[in-house]
Design a protein around this motif. Sequence first.
Motif, PDB file in Angstrom:
ATOM      1  N   LEU A  43       3.652  -1.590  -4.082  1.00  0.00           N
ATOM      2  CA  LEU A  43       3.498  -0.362  -4.863  1.00  0.00           C
ATOM      3  C   LEU A  43       3.976   0.853  -4.075  1.00  0.00           C
ATOM      4  CD1 LEU A  43       0.096  -0.935  -6.678  1.00  0.00           C
ATOM      5  CD2 LEU A  43       2.377  -0.804  -7.718  1.00  0.00           C
ATOM      6  N   ALA A  44       3.732   0.856  -2.774  1.00  0.00           N
ATOM      7  CA  ALA A  44       4.229   1.950  -1.935  1.00  0.00           C
ATOM      8  C   ALA A  44       5.758   1.969  -1.945  1.00  0.00           C
ATOM      9  CB  ALA A  44       3.699   1.813  -0.511  1.00  0.00           C
ATOM     10  N   ALA A  45       6.369   0.784  -1.930  1.00  0.00           N
ATOM     11  CA  ALA A  45       7.835   0.702  -1.975  1.00  0.00           C
ATOM     12  C   ALA A  45       8.364   1.219  -3.308  1.00  0.00           C
ATOM     13  CB  ALA A  45       8.289  -0.741  -1.738  1.00  0.00           C
ATOM     14  N   VAL A  46       7.682   0.874  -4.390  1.00  0.00           N
ATOM     15  CA  VAL A  46       8.088   1.369  -5.713  1.00  0.00           C
ATOM     16  C   VAL A  46       7.950   2.889  -5.770  1.00  0.00           C
ATOM     17  CG1 VAL A  46       7.486   1.397  -8.175  1.00  0.00           C
ATOM     18  CG2 VAL A  46       7.579  -0.780  -6.937  1.00  0.00           C
ATOM     19  N   ASP A  89      -2.571 -11.251  -2.741  1.00  0.00           N
ATOM     20  CA  ASP A  89      -3.368 -10.417  -1.847  1.00  0.00           C
ATOM     21  C   ASP A  89      -3.181  -8.935  -2.172  1.00  0.00           C
ATOM     22  OD1 ASP A  89      -4.951 -10.149   0.744  1.00  0.00           O
ATOM     23  OD2 ASP A  89      -3.150  -8.948   1.172  1.00  0.00           O
ATOM     24  N   CYS A  90      -4.287  -8.206  -2.255  1.00  0.00           N
ATOM     25  CA  CYS A  90      -4.250  -6.775  -2.593  1.00  0.00           C
ATOM     26  C   CYS A  90      -3.401  -5.975  -1.607  1.00  0.00           C
ATOM     27  CB  CYS A  90      -5.664  -6.205  -2.628  1.00  0.00           C
ATOM     28  SG  CYS A  90      -6.654  -6.850  -3.990  1.00  0.00           S
ATOM     29  N   SER A  91      -3.441  -6.336  -0.344  1.00  0.00           N
ATOM     30  CA  SER A  91      -2.648  -5.627   0.659  1.00  0.00           C
ATOM     31  C   SER A  91      -1.159  -5.763   0.364  1.00  0.00           C
ATOM     32  CB  SER A  91      -2.941  -6.153   2.062  1.00  0.00           C
ATOM     33  OG  SER A  91      -4.275  -5.888   2.403  1.00  0.00           O
ATOM     34  N   GLU A  92      -0.734  -6.966  -0.027  1.00  0.00           N
ATOM     35  CA  GLU A  92       0.674  -7.182  -0.371  1.00  0.00           C
ATOM     36  C   GLU A  92       1.068  -6.364  -1.597  1.00  0.00           C
ATOM     37  OE1 GLU A  92       1.764 -11.324  -0.729  1.00  0.00           O
ATOM     38  OE2 GLU A  92       0.378 -11.861   0.888  1.00  0.00           O
ATOM     39  N   VAL A  93       0.164  -6.323  -2.582  1.00  0.00           N
ATOM     40  CA  VAL A  93       0.427  -5.548  -3.801  1.00  0.00           C
ATOM     41  C   VAL A  93       0.558  -4.064  -3.455  1.00  0.00           C
ATOM     42  CG1 VAL A  93      -0.519  -4.814  -6.035  1.00  0.00           C
ATOM     43  CG2 VAL A  93      -0.685  -7.224  -5.333  1.00  0.00           C
TER      44      VAL A  93
END
Length: 113
Positions: A66-69, A58-62
Amino acid sequence: MEHTDPHMHTHELKDGTIVTHSHKHAHSHQDTKAVLNRMSKIIGHMQSVKRMVEDGKDCSEVLIQLAAVSSAVQSVSRVILKDHISHCLVEAAKEGDYAAIEELNEAIDKFMK
């Protein structure tokens, strides 16, 4: 131009002046091991996010990952910047190496774009 001093380098200041110099201070940092550990974790996290995309997650999970990275990269950048100011710039100022301050300003400009 080839330099015999491994710390010698050339760069162009904002006003177009070409400066060739060597930082006399050593670039050893107290947080190097912690920074490298954090970077390894960030790389692993990015590889995991890449697999998520490859697996069609799911794009939301990705995006959340990415925000965490991105947050982790900002955090390790802050550690490097603080260490650089506390050690390298203090040492450079003592030695009259004011080009190091200009280099930091240029790096900050690129980093904060």
